[in-house]
Design a protein around this motif. Structure first.
Motif, PDB file in Angstrom:
ATOM      1  N   LEU A  39       0.792  -1.345   0.629  1.00 54.31           N
ATOM      2  CA  LEU A  39       0.160   0.025   0.006  1.00 54.31           C
ATOM      3  C   LEU A  39       0.443   1.352   0.082  1.00 54.31           C
ATOM      4  CD1 LEU A  39      -2.444  -1.084   2.902  1.00 54.31           C
ATOM      5  CD2 LEU A  39      -2.952  -0.626   0.050  1.00 54.31           C
ATOM      6  N   TRP A  40       0.438   2.437  -0.674  1.00 53.98           N
ATOM      7  CA  TRP A  40       1.420   3.563  -0.545  1.00 53.98           C
ATOM      8  C   TRP A  40       0.574   4.837  -0.907  1.00 53.98           C
ATOM      9  CZ3 TRP A  40       6.002   4.096   1.988  1.00 53.98           C
ATOM     10  CH2 TRP A  40       6.773   4.894   1.134  1.00 53.98           C
ATOM     11  N   TYR A  41       0.823   5.972  -1.067  1.00 57.33           N
ATOM     12  CA  TYR A  41      -0.260   6.738  -1.136  1.00 57.33           C
ATOM     13  C   TYR A  41       0.455   8.139  -1.794  1.00 57.33           C
ATOM     14  CZ  TYR A  41      -2.936  10.988  -0.300  1.00 57.33           C
ATOM     15  OH  TYR A  41      -4.141  12.183  -0.729  1.00 57.33           O
ATOM     16  N   ASN A  42      -0.467   8.769  -2.914  1.00 55.76           N
ATOM     17  CA  ASN A  42       0.172  10.356  -3.458  1.00 55.76           C
ATOM     18  C   ASN A  42      -0.823  10.973  -3.701  1.00 55.76           C
ATOM     19  OD1 ASN A  42      -0.369  10.110  -5.964  1.00 55.76           O
ATOM     20  ND2 ASN A  42       1.399   8.298  -6.207  1.00 55.76           N
ATOM     21  N   ASP A  43      -1.066  12.400  -4.226  1.00 58.68           N
ATOM     22  CA  ASP A  43      -1.912  12.939  -4.345  1.00 58.68           C
ATOM     23  C   ASP A  43      -2.572  13.057  -5.972  1.00 58.68           C
ATOM     24  OD1 ASP A  43      -2.346  14.231  -1.562  1.00 58.68           O
ATOM     25  OD2 ASP A  43      -0.929  16.058  -2.787  1.00 58.68           O
ATOM     26  N   VAL A  44      -2.236  12.217  -6.214  1.00 60.74           N
ATOM     27  CA  VAL A  44      -2.637  11.662  -7.643  1.00 60.74           C
ATOM     28  C   VAL A  44      -3.159  10.662  -8.218  1.00 60.74           C
ATOM     29  CG1 VAL A  44      -2.174  11.231 -10.195  1.00 60.74           C
ATOM     30  CG2 VAL A  44      -1.117  12.931  -8.975  1.00 60.74           C
ATOM     31  N   ASP A  45      -3.157   8.888  -7.304  1.00 62.82           N
ATOM     32  CA  ASP A  45      -2.742   7.646  -6.920  1.00 62.82           C
ATOM     33  C   ASP A  45      -4.327   7.740  -6.633  1.00 62.82           C
ATOM     34  OD1 ASP A  45      -1.598   7.360  -9.655  1.00 62.82           O
ATOM     35  OD2 ASP A  45      -0.368   6.776  -8.537  1.00 62.82           O
ATOM     36  N   GLY A  46      -4.234   8.025  -5.324  1.00 61.41           N
ATOM     37  CA  GLY A  46      -4.857   8.418  -3.967  1.00 61.41           C
ATOM     38  C   GLY A  46      -4.059   6.928  -3.169  1.00 61.41           C
ATOM     39  N   ILE A  47      -4.632   5.994  -2.555  1.00 61.11           N
ATOM     40  CA  ILE A  47      -3.997   5.204  -1.426  1.00 61.11           C
ATOM     41  C   ILE A  47      -4.111   3.808  -3.351  1.00 61.11           C
ATOM     42  CG2 ILE A  47      -4.475   3.097  -0.699  1.00 61.11           C
ATOM     43  CD1 ILE A  47      -6.709   4.467   0.927  1.00 61.11           C
ATOM     44  N   ARG A  48      -2.903   3.465  -3.354  1.00 60.63           N
ATOM     45  CA  ARG A  48      -2.455   2.259  -4.716  1.00 60.63           C
ATOM     46  C   ARG A  48      -2.250   1.407  -3.856  1.00 60.63           C
ATOM     47  NH1 ARG A  48       3.437   3.565  -6.684  1.00 60.63           N
ATOM     48  NH2 ARG A  48       3.765   1.914  -4.976  1.00 60.63           N
ATOM     49  N   ASP A 247      13.423   7.539  -7.741  1.00 61.76           N
ATOM     50  CA  ASP A 247      14.885   6.520  -6.944  1.00 61.76           C
ATOM     51  C   ASP A 247      14.051   6.129  -5.840  1.00 61.76           C
ATOM     52  OD1 ASP A 247      16.162   6.122  -9.433  1.00 61.76           O
ATOM     53  OD2 ASP A 247      17.749   7.292  -8.842  1.00 61.76           O
ATOM     54  N   ASN A 248      13.032   6.850  -4.841  1.00 63.61           N
ATOM     55  CA  ASN A 248      12.670   6.998  -3.820  1.00 63.61           C
ATOM     56  C   ASN A 248      11.165   6.972  -3.200  1.00 63.61           C
ATOM     57  OD1 ASN A 248      11.770   7.546  -0.537  1.00 63.61           O
ATOM     58  ND2 ASN A 248      13.702   7.427  -0.129  1.00 63.61           N
ATOM     59  N   GLY A 249      10.500   5.753  -3.000  1.00 60.23           N
ATOM     60  CA  GLY A 249       9.079   6.129  -3.317  1.00 60.23           C
ATOM     61  C   GLY A 249       8.518   6.883  -1.911  1.00 60.23           C
ATOM     62  N   VAL A 250       9.756   8.116  -1.138  1.00 57.77           N
ATOM     63  CA  VAL A 250       8.979   8.362  -0.674  1.00 57.77           C
ATOM     64  C   VAL A 250       8.431   9.644  -1.290  1.00 57.77           C
ATOM     65  CG1 VAL A 250       9.333  10.662   1.263  1.00 57.77           C
ATOM     66  CG2 VAL A 250       9.648   8.020   1.411  1.00 57.77           C
ATOM     67  N   THR A 251       9.781  10.624  -2.240  1.00 59.86           N
ATOM     68  CA  THR A 251       9.489  11.103  -2.965  1.00 59.86           C
ATOM     69  C   THR A 251       9.246  11.274  -4.832  1.00 59.86           C
ATOM     70  OG1 THR A 251      12.416  10.933  -3.819  1.00 59.86           O
ATOM     71  CG2 THR A 251      11.298  12.042  -1.716  1.00 59.86           C
ATOM     72  N   ARG A 252       8.997  10.239  -5.548  1.00 56.74           N
ATOM     73  CA  ARG A 252       8.622   9.630  -6.585  1.00 56.74           C
ATOM     74  C   ARG A 252       7.226  10.607  -6.787  1.00 56.74           C
ATOM     75  NH1 ARG A 252       8.333   4.183  -6.206  1.00 56.74           N
ATOM     76  NH2 ARG A 252      10.899   4.348  -6.276  1.00 56.74           N
ATOM     77  N   ALA A 253       6.393  10.835  -6.146  1.00 58.05           N
ATOM     78  CA  ALA A 253       5.449  11.648  -6.474  1.00 58.05           C
ATOM     79  C   ALA A 253       4.678  12.726  -5.584  1.00 58.05           C
ATOM     80  CB  ALA A 253       3.850  10.304  -6.809  1.00 58.05           C
ATOM     81  N   LYS A 254       4.457  13.745  -6.366  1.00 56.78           N
ATOM     82  CA  LYS A 254       3.508  14.313  -5.002  1.00 56.78           C
ATOM     83  C   LYS A 254       2.592  13.505  -3.656  1.00 56.78           C
ATOM     84  CE  LYS A 254      -0.112  16.610  -7.021  1.00 56.78           C
ATOM     85  NZ  LYS A 254      -0.515  17.919  -7.807  1.00 56.78           N
ATOM     86  N   GLY A 255       2.672  14.673  -3.275  1.00 57.05           N
ATOM     87  CA  GLY A 255       1.665  13.578  -1.646  1.00 57.05           C
ATOM     88  C   GLY A 255       2.005  12.888  -0.596  1.00 57.05           C
ATOM     89  N   THR A 256       3.148  12.081  -1.462  1.00 54.34           N
ATOM     90  CA  THR A 256       3.567  11.287  -0.016  1.00 54.34           C
ATOM     91  C   THR A 256       3.894  11.649   1.897  1.00 54.34           C
ATOM     92  OG1 THR A 256       4.076   9.669  -1.790  1.00 54.34           O
ATOM     93  CG2 THR A 256       4.996   9.235  -0.199  1.00 54.34           C
ATOM     94  N   ILE A 257       4.721  12.889   0.792  1.00 54.22           N
ATOM     95  CA  ILE A 257       5.291  14.557   1.485  1.00 54.22           C
ATOM     96  C   ILE A 257       4.022  14.811   1.323  1.00 54.22           C
ATOM     97  CG2 ILE A 257       6.962  15.893   2.232  1.00 54.22           C
ATOM     98  CD1 ILE A 257       9.264  13.934   1.352  1.00 54.22           C
TER      99      ILE A 257
END
Length: 411
Positions: A39-48, A247-257
């Motif tokens: 499970l992961w999250y960003n502002d475009v995919d929502g909960i992935r 290269d890092n899931g935390v910074t790959r897409a906006k919204g995770t941070i």
């Protein structure tokens, strides 16, 4: 719409195949697939929502032939491309390999968070005996890459949407000398499509330990890119080039941070010249939508910098070290820092100022080394840059608050 239903069907079939109803891993006498939910999250995919799969020959523990690392995800907010994937296949080259000194070829394909990356690489490692802390590595990677959806980018101005065909030669050396541990990293990249350009960056890190809680970390960094290089390969004063965030899931897409944190200028992605006190000034130019603003975003084609941290005793660090088992993976540091850097002025109109900052910081790191002993985890920092040589409209001496993810000192 047909493509959408095809991808959904692929996700269902893939998940059903790798997670049998009555077993955790699908295996045979010669190969096993080990799935895990993701499970992961960003502002475009929502909960992935998806699944990750490790493939290996049984009993080799990520150190054998035919290594597979793959994942398939469904975005619950259903963006334009709701299904994403990543797959990496690595296989040793026996003729050039020895214990701890493997040569291998690797294939990677990925479509996720608005970015294509597909490539082939060769890797070679030389390790001194059984000591995995002393090694040399060399890799050559050829790839096709493209940012096809700016919505995922925290700062779209830092990205181009051009197709890129790249070759990257990179090397790393880690060893110790009379002062302590040191590490050298260097990479040289060539981009061939449309306009040809190159990018180089290198760093040298030296650790000097006076005592368990006292010491100095010193880093020298140089980065250079052609005048026509795409913005994701250029350098800011304060943070890593945008391409490294992939290269890092935390910074790959906006919204995770959270995006408001990023836009506040109080959150730094460590890397590059790493003049951390200038994060707020740089972010102001990254997020500017006014095309008439000079040097927006403020990116530099060439830069050299020095970063220094002085570790000092802190009772919290002592407390962490006394916790059984936890202290092997979790550590706390307190330090004073100083950064300085300037452009090499290899092209016209680069700033000729010397930028410097100083302050104090604290870091919490979780590290579970991989099978080669390399760091694997995260570093979270809180820093107080209280002096800037070029403060803009502010006072040079001012209490500033900065949160950071990642570390340039990772020995």
């Amino acid at each position: 719409m047909d493509r959408f239903y095809f991808l959904i069907s692929a996700l269902i079939l893939f998940t059903a195949w790798i997670i049998p109803a009555n077993s955790v891993a699908q295996s045979s006498s010669s190969y096993e697939l080990i799935p895990a939910p993701d499970l992961w999250y960003n502002d475009v995919d929502g909960i992935r929502v998806g699944v990750r799969v490790k493939g290996q020959v049984p009993g080799t523990f990520e150190d054998g032939p035919h290594r597979l690392d793959a994942g398939l995800w469904l975005s619950t907010w259903f963006p334009d491309l709701p299904v994403s994937y990543y797959a990496s296949y690595t296989n040793p080259i026996d003729r050039w390999s020895d214990f701890g000194s493997e040569a291998s070829y690797q294939a990677i394909t990925s479509v996720r968070t608005g970015y294509h990356r597909h490539g082939l690489g060769l890797n070679k490692r030389w390790q001194e005996g059984f000591d995995e802390r002393r090694y040399r590595e060399l890799s050559l990677f050829h790839s096709y890459e493209k940012r096809f959806d700016d919505e995922y980018a925290a700062f779209p101005a830092l990205w181009s949407d051009q197709d890129k065909l790249k070759s990257t030669l990179s090397g790393q050396l880690k060893n110790d000398n009379s002062l302590g541990w040191y590490k050298i990293d260097a990479s040289l990249g060539f981009q061939y499509l449309n306009e040809f350009y190159t990018q180089f960056q290198g760093s040298f890190i030296q650790n000097v330990k006076f005592h368990e809680y006292w010491g100095v970390n010193l880093r020298l960094f140089t980065g250079m890119a052609s005048s026509n290089a795409d913005p994701e390969y250029l350098f800011s004063r304060s943070s890593a080039p945008a391409i490294q965030t992939i290269d890092n899931g935390v910074t790959r897409a906006k919204g995770t941070i959270p995006q408001p944190w990023m836009e506040s200028g109080k959150f730094q992605i460590a890397g590059g010249a790493n003049l951390r006190g200038y994060t707020s000034q740089d972010v102001d130019t990254f997020s500017s939508s006014d095309p008439n603003v000079f040097a927006a975003p403020l990116l530099i084609n060439s830069i050299a910098s020095v970063n220094a941290e002085f570790d000092y005793f802190n009772p919290i660090a002592l407390g962490f070290n006394r916790i059984p088992y936890v202290s092997e993976f979790l550590s706390f540091r307190s330090y004073l820092f100083f950064d300085a850097g300037r452009s090499l002025e290899l092209i016209e109109n680069e700033p000729d100022d010397l930028f410097a900052d100083a302050g104090a910081g604290f870091s919490l790191s979780l590290n579970i080394p991989d099978y080669l002993g390399k760091p694997r985890g995260f570093v979270f920092k809180y820093e107080l840059p209280f002096w800037l040589s070029e403060p803009g409209m502010e006072d040079s001496f001012k209490l500033r608050h900065l949160f950071s993810f990642g570390a340039v000192f990772s020995l």
